[in-house]
Motif scaffolding. Sequence first.
Motif, mmCIF file in Angstrom:
data_model
loop_
_atom_site.group_PDB
_atom_site.id
_atom_site.type_symbol
_atom_site.label_atom_id
_atom_site.label_comp_id
_atom_site.label_asym_id
_atom_site.label_seq_id
_atom_site.Cartn_x
_atom_site.Cartn_y
_atom_site.Cartn_z
ATOM 1 N N SER A 1 -66.459 -53.507 -32.095
ATOM 2 C CA SER A 1 -66.054 -54.062 -30.799
ATOM 3 C C SER A 1 -65.039 -53.165 -30.106
ATOM 4 C CB SER A 1 -65.447 -55.457 -30.969
ATOM 5 O OG SER A 1 -66.370 -56.332 -31.530
ATOM 6 N N THR A 2 -64.068 -52.674 -30.877
ATOM 7 C CA THR A 2 -63.056 -51.771 -30.318
ATOM 8 C C THR A 2 -63.713 -50.519 -29.765
ATOM 9 O OG1 THR A 2 -61.347 -52.573 -31.809
ATOM 10 C CG2 THR A 2 -61.016 -50.375 -30.873
ATOM 11 N N TYR A 3 -64.636 -49.945 -30.538
ATOM 12 C CA TYR A 3 -65.337 -48.752 -30.073
ATOM 13 C C TYR A 3 -66.072 -49.044 -28.761
ATOM 14 C CZ TYR A 3 -68.993 -45.359 -29.464
ATOM 15 O OH TYR A 3 -69.830 -44.438 -28.893
ATOM 16 N N CYS A 4 -66.842 -50.116 -28.730
ATOM 17 C CA CYS A 4 -67.645 -50.430 -27.539
ATOM 18 C C CYS A 4 -66.775 -50.758 -26.331
ATOM 19 C CB CYS A 4 -68.597 -51.590 -27.839
ATOM 20 S SG CYS A 4 -69.880 -51.172 -29.028
ATOM 21 N N GLN A 5 -65.716 -51.548 -26.546
ATOM 22 C CA GLN A 5 -64.818 -51.893 -25.442
ATOM 23 C C GLN A 5 -64.135 -50.639 -24.902
ATOM 24 O OE1 GLN A 5 -64.645 -55.004 -24.200
ATOM 25 N NE2 GLN A 5 -63.393 -54.229 -22.553
ATOM 26 N N SER A 6 -63.691 -49.762 -25.800
ATOM 27 C CA SER A 6 -63.052 -48.513 -25.371
ATOM 28 C C SER A 6 -64.044 -47.632 -24.621
ATOM 29 C CB SER A 6 -62.492 -47.760 -26.578
ATOM 30 O OG SER A 6 -61.516 -48.531 -27.213
ATOM 31 N N TYR A 7 -65.280 -47.591 -25.099
ATOM 32 C CA TYR A 7 -66.312 -46.818 -24.404
ATOM 33 C C TYR A 7 -66.510 -47.365 -22.988
ATOM 34 C CZ TYR A 7 -70.674 -44.757 -22.974
ATOM 35 O OH TYR A 7 -71.627 -44.083 -22.253
ATOM 36 N N GLY A 8 -66.575 -48.676 -22.858
ATOM 37 C CA GLY A 8 -66.748 -49.285 -21.534
ATOM 38 C C GLY A 8 -65.590 -48.957 -20.602
ATOM 39 N N GLN B 1 -60.425 -42.822 -24.453
ATOM 40 C CA GLN B 1 -61.056 -41.805 -25.301
ATOM 41 C C GLN B 1 -60.437 -41.802 -26.698
ATOM 42 O OE1 GLN B 1 -60.349 -38.346 -22.841
ATOM 43 N NE2 GLN B 1 -62.529 -38.132 -22.382
ATOM 44 N N LYS B 2 -59.117 -41.861 -26.782
ATOM 45 C CA LYS B 2 -58.437 -41.856 -28.090
ATOM 46 C C LYS B 2 -58.860 -43.050 -28.934
ATOM 47 C CE LYS B 2 -54.281 -39.357 -26.742
ATOM 48 N NZ LYS B 2 -52.834 -39.470 -26.457
ATOM 49 N N SER B 3 -58.831 -44.213 -28.337
ATOM 50 C CA SER B 3 -59.207 -45.426 -29.053
ATOM 51 C C SER B 3 -60.675 -45.378 -29.474
ATOM 52 C CB SER B 3 -58.955 -46.644 -28.160
ATOM 53 O OG SER B 3 -59.358 -47.822 -28.788
ATOM 54 N N MET B 4 -61.519 -44.912 -28.569
ATOM 55 C CA MET B 4 -62.954 -44.803 -28.843
ATOM 56 C C MET B 4 -63.203 -43.821 -29.981
ATOM 57 S SD MET B 4 -65.908 -43.758 -26.083
ATOM 58 C CE MET B 4 -65.354 -42.082 -25.894
ATOM 59 N N MET B 5 -62.549 -42.666 -29.965
ATOM 60 C CA MET B 5 -62.775 -41.659 -30.987
ATOM 61 C C MET B 5 -62.233 -42.089 -32.354
ATOM 62 S SD MET B 5 -64.671 -39.560 -29.578
ATOM 63 C CE MET B 5 -64.764 -38.374 -30.894
ATOM 64 N N THR B 6 -61.122 -42.812 -32.371
ATOM 65 C CA THR B 6 -60.593 -43.318 -33.637
ATOM 66 C C THR B 6 -61.598 -44.272 -34.280
ATOM 67 O OG1 THR B 6 -58.307 -43.085 -32.893
ATOM 68 C CG2 THR B 6 -58.712 -44.628 -34.704
ATOM 69 N N ALA B 7 -62.107 -45.213 -33.494
ATOM 70 C CA ALA B 7 -63.096 -46.164 -34.022
ATOM 71 C C ALA B 7 -64.395 -45.448 -34.372
ATOM 72 C CB ALA B 7 -63.342 -47.275 -33.002
ATOM 73 N N PHE C 1 -67.228 -61.105 -25.013
ATOM 74 C CA PHE C 1 -66.403 -60.395 -24.034
ATOM 75 C C PHE C 1 -66.949 -59.016 -23.679
ATOM 76 C CE2 PHE C 1 -64.387 -59.377 -28.123
ATOM 77 C CZ PHE C 1 -64.333 -57.988 -28.070
ATOM 78 N N LEU C 2 -67.930 -58.512 -24.424
ATOM 79 C CA LEU C 2 -68.509 -57.211 -24.083
ATOM 80 C C LEU C 2 -69.467 -57.383 -22.908
ATOM 81 C CD1 LEU C 2 -69.277 -55.594 -27.562
ATOM 82 C CD2 LEU C 2 -67.315 -55.208 -26.071
ATOM 83 N N ILE C 3 -69.188 -56.654 -21.844
ATOM 84 C CA ILE C 3 -70.038 -56.712 -20.649
ATOM 85 C C ILE C 3 -70.268 -55.294 -20.142
ATOM 86 C CG2 ILE C 3 -69.285 -59.036 -19.965
ATOM 87 C CD1 ILE C 3 -67.429 -57.667 -17.900
ATOM 88 N N GLY C 4 -71.194 -55.147 -19.251
ATOM 89 C CA GLY C 4 -71.435 -53.856 -18.600
ATOM 90 C C GLY C 4 -71.736 -52.755 -19.596
ATOM 91 N N GLU C 5 -71.058 -51.626 -19.440
ATOM 92 C CA GLU C 5 -71.295 -50.471 -20.308
ATOM 93 C C GLU C 5 -70.858 -50.723 -21.748
ATOM 94 O OE1 GLU C 5 -73.109 -47.745 -19.824
ATOM 95 O OE2 GLU C 5 -73.568 -48.630 -17.883
ATOM 96 N N SER C 6 -69.873 -51.608 -21.947
ATOM 97 C CA SER C 6 -69.462 -51.961 -23.311
ATOM 98 C C SER C 6 -70.624 -52.623 -24.048
ATOM 99 C CB SER C 6 -68.273 -52.916 -23.292
ATOM 100 O OG SER C 6 -67.149 -52.321 -22.709
#
Length: 154
Positions: free
Chosen positions: A71-78, A113-119, A40-45
């Motif tokens: 995965s959570t970090y990458c998906q949130s980053y995307g 950002q919050k989800s990405m930073m937590t992960a 499910f990770l695509i593009g920027e993720s």
Amino acid sequence: MAGRPPKPTKTKRLEGNPGKRKLNTAEPTPPNVAPPCPKFLIGESLNEWKRIIPLLEEMDLLAKADLGTISTYCQSYGQFFDAQQKLNTQELTIFSCGQILPNPLIAIVRNAQKSMMTAANQLGLTPSARSRIHIEKVERPSDTAKDFAAKRGD
């Protein structure tokens, strides 16, 4: 459970066990192997996955069991990246129902950002997370052999 989540024993060891509490010697240790990249990770993720997996390997902080966190970090980053790209081309406010309101993309950016930073903190990907980890340098056998030879005068 109330309070802070417990730190993994490996992290406590890397930090030098500052609390000097007894370490859990029976804690499971997952293999230090990269988990498979989720479809499910695509593009920027996906680009972020490809960027951080080698970094986590180099820092010896990668485990197959961390698939969900990575995965959570990458998906949130995307999500953050995509929403911020769109927000960059729009106004920060919108006019709706006779009122001036914040652009909804702002909330999407903040939540991602919050989800990405937590992960990222859990994975050791932030400066503050890394500052709490102390990795002792281990001499390589070739370095020791060179030092021994230098002392002998070889």
